[in-house]
Design an enzyme around this catalytic site. Structure first.
Site, PDB file in Angstrom:
ATOM      1  N   HIS A  82     -24.479 -15.319 -57.566  1.00 41.29           N
ATOM      2  CA  HIS A  82     -23.203 -14.675 -57.226  1.00 41.29           C
ATOM      3  C   HIS A  82     -23.438 -13.188 -57.033  1.00 41.29           C
ATOM      4  O   HIS A  82     -24.318 -12.591 -57.648  1.00 41.29           O
ATOM      5  CB  HIS A  82     -22.150 -14.921 -58.313  1.00 41.29           C
ATOM      6  CG  HIS A  82     -22.624 -14.593 -59.695  1.00 41.29           C
ATOM      7  ND1 HIS A  82     -23.456 -15.427 -60.399  1.00 41.29           N
ATOM      8  CD2 HIS A  82     -22.404 -13.515 -60.480  1.00 41.29           C
ATOM      9  CE1 HIS A  82     -23.730 -14.875 -61.573  1.00 41.29           C
ATOM     10  NE2 HIS A  82     -23.103 -13.716 -61.645  1.00 41.29           N
ATOM     11  N   HIS A 102     -21.662  -9.526 -57.412  1.00 36.23           N
ATOM     12  CA  HIS A 102     -20.554  -8.769 -57.991  1.00 36.23           C
ATOM     13  C   HIS A 102     -20.153  -7.689 -56.990  1.00 36.23           C
ATOM     14  O   HIS A 102     -21.015  -6.910 -56.541  1.00 36.23           O
ATOM     15  CB  HIS A 102     -20.966  -8.068 -59.287  1.00 36.23           C
ATOM     16  CG  HIS A 102     -21.365  -8.971 -60.407  1.00 36.23           C
ATOM     17  ND1 HIS A 102     -20.515  -9.296 -61.448  1.00 36.23           N
ATOM     18  CD2 HIS A 102     -22.529  -9.617 -60.666  1.00 36.23           C
ATOM     19  CE1 HIS A 102     -21.144 -10.092 -62.300  1.00 36.23           C
ATOM     20  NE2 HIS A 102     -22.368 -10.300 -61.848  1.00 36.23           N
ATOM     21  N   VAL A 151     -24.523 -16.587 -65.812  1.00 28.55           N
ATOM     22  CA  VAL A 151     -24.157 -17.825 -65.101  1.00 28.55           C
ATOM     23  C   VAL A 151     -25.247 -18.078 -64.058  1.00 28.55           C
ATOM     24  O   VAL A 151     -25.429 -17.266 -63.135  1.00 28.55           O
ATOM     25  CB  VAL A 151     -22.774 -17.705 -64.425  1.00 28.55           C
ATOM     26  CG1 VAL A 151     -22.449 -18.996 -63.672  1.00 28.55           C
ATOM     27  CG2 VAL A 151     -21.692 -17.397 -65.461  1.00 28.55           C
ATOM     28  N   ASN A 160     -27.365  -9.903 -60.640  1.00 28.56           N
ATOM     29  CA  ASN A 160     -28.211  -9.984 -61.827  1.00 28.56           C
ATOM     30  C   ASN A 160     -29.109 -11.204 -61.666  1.00 28.56           C
ATOM     31  O   ASN A 160     -28.609 -12.322 -61.470  1.00 28.56           O
ATOM     32  CB  ASN A 160     -27.353 -10.120 -63.095  1.00 28.56           C
ATOM     33  CG  ASN A 160     -26.488  -8.895 -63.340  1.00 28.56           C
ATOM     34  OD1 ASN A 160     -26.924  -7.772 -63.100  1.00 28.56           O
ATOM     35  ND2 ASN A 160     -25.270  -9.100 -63.810  1.00 28.56           N
ATOM     36  N   ASP A 206     -13.432 -11.427 -61.222  1.00 31.26           N
ATOM     37  CA  ASP A 206     -14.195 -11.643 -62.455  1.00 31.26           C
ATOM     38  C   ASP A 206     -13.218 -11.700 -63.628  1.00 31.26           C
ATOM     39  O   ASP A 206     -12.277 -10.904 -63.711  1.00 31.26           O
ATOM     40  CB  ASP A 206     -15.215 -10.521 -62.657  1.00 31.26           C
ATOM     41  CG  ASP A 206     -16.276 -10.896 -63.670  1.00 31.26           C
ATOM     42  OD1 ASP A 206     -17.440 -11.065 -63.285  1.00 31.26           O
ATOM     43  OD2 ASP A 206     -15.919 -11.035 -64.870  1.00 31.26           O
TER      44      ASP A 206
HETATM   45  P1  AMP Z   1     -23.644 -12.561 -64.525  1.00 32.00           P
HETATM   46  O1  AMP Z   1     -23.648 -11.975 -65.906  1.00 32.00           O
HETATM   47  O2  AMP Z   1     -24.233 -11.686 -63.469  1.00 32.00           O
HETATM   48  O3  AMP Z   1     -24.240 -13.962 -64.535  1.00 32.00           O
HETATM   49  O4  AMP Z   1     -22.128 -12.701 -64.101  1.00 32.00           O
HETATM   50  C1  AMP Z   1     -21.318 -13.761 -64.506  1.00 32.00           C
HETATM   51  C2  AMP Z   1     -19.917 -13.260 -64.426  1.00 32.00           C
HETATM   52  O5  AMP Z   1     -19.038 -14.372 -64.446  1.00 32.00           O
HETATM   53  C3  AMP Z   1     -19.507 -12.354 -65.576  1.00 32.00           C
HETATM   54  O6  AMP Z   1     -19.165 -11.063 -65.083  1.00 32.00           O
HETATM   55  C4  AMP Z   1     -18.317 -13.079 -66.196  1.00 32.00           C
HETATM   56  O7  AMP Z   1     -17.312 -12.198 -66.638  1.00 32.00           O
HETATM   57  C5  AMP Z   1     -17.852 -13.949 -65.054  1.00 32.00           C
HETATM   58  N1  AMP Z   1     -17.112 -15.139 -65.440  1.00 32.00           N
HETATM   59  C6  AMP Z   1     -17.405 -16.001 -66.429  1.00 32.00           C
HETATM   60  N2  AMP Z   1     -16.492 -17.000 -66.462  1.00 32.00           N
HETATM   61  C7  AMP Z   1     -15.613 -16.744 -65.470  1.00 32.00           C
HETATM   62  C8  AMP Z   1     -14.431 -17.409 -64.991  1.00 32.00           C
HETATM   63  N3  AMP Z   1     -13.973 -18.531 -65.551  1.00 32.00           N
HETATM   64  N4  AMP Z   1     -13.771 -16.860 -63.956  1.00 32.00           N
HETATM   65  C9  AMP Z   1     -14.208 -15.712 -63.393  1.00 32.00           C
HETATM   66  N5  AMP Z   1     -15.315 -15.052 -63.786  1.00 32.00           N
HETATM   67  C10 AMP Z   1     -16.003 -15.557 -64.812  1.00 32.00           C
END
Ligand code: AMP
Length: 118
Positions: free
Chosen positions: A100, A102, A96, A87, A31
């Site tokens: 995914h 975590h 996003v 989430n 992340d």
């Molecule tokens: P969520 O909030 O559950 O949708 O998680 C999305 C995650 O993607 C967050 O923890 C961000 O920090 C992570 N994220 C966003 N952009 C990137 C990236 N370019 N590379 C790796 N992680 C990312």
């Protein structure tokens, strides 16, 4: 204008990220804004927006993502203590909209999981 998700762009190597693990169904990356000393993301190549959008046809993929999480936890020696977080929906903190998992682990620190924002 692209309709690709951020994670599809990472999978397609349009945005740089180190693949910690990959197979025909998913990738694992760190992340970019870690909420724990170890914070990895298991991302399916298929861009399902949310867990709640999964159909019966996605059951094998969902099981595979869980298996990969355990496998990667073993590879990175955090299999003794880690959390898996999904989430689902904006109000739950999803930012996003490409499913995914975590993987969060506090190995080697005194930090407790209750201090994690996820
Ligand atoms: P969520 O909030 O559950 O949708 O998680 C999305 C995650 O993607 C967050 O923890 C961000 O920090 C992570 N994220 C966003 N952009 C990137 C990236 N370019 N590379 C790796 N992680 C990312």
């Amino acid at each position: 204008m692209t309709t690709e998700t951020l994670f599809t762009r990472i999978i397609n190597r349009e945005i740089p990220a180190e693949f910690l693990y990959e197979d025909d169904q998913c990738i694992v990356i760190n992340d970019i804004a870690p909420q724990a000393p170890v914070h990895m993301l298991v991302i399916p190549r298929q861009p399902l927006p949310r867990l709640a959008d999964a159909s019966q046809a996605d059951r094998a993929l969902l099981g595979h993502l869980m298996w990969v999480a355990g496998e990667v936890a073993r590879q990175y020696s955090v299999d003794d203590a880690f959390r898996l977080v999904v989430n689902n929906g904006e109000a739950a903190g999803q930012t996003v909209f490409h499913l995914h998992l975590h993987i969060l682990a506090n190995k080697g620190t005194d930090q407790t999981f209750s201090e994690s924002k996820l």
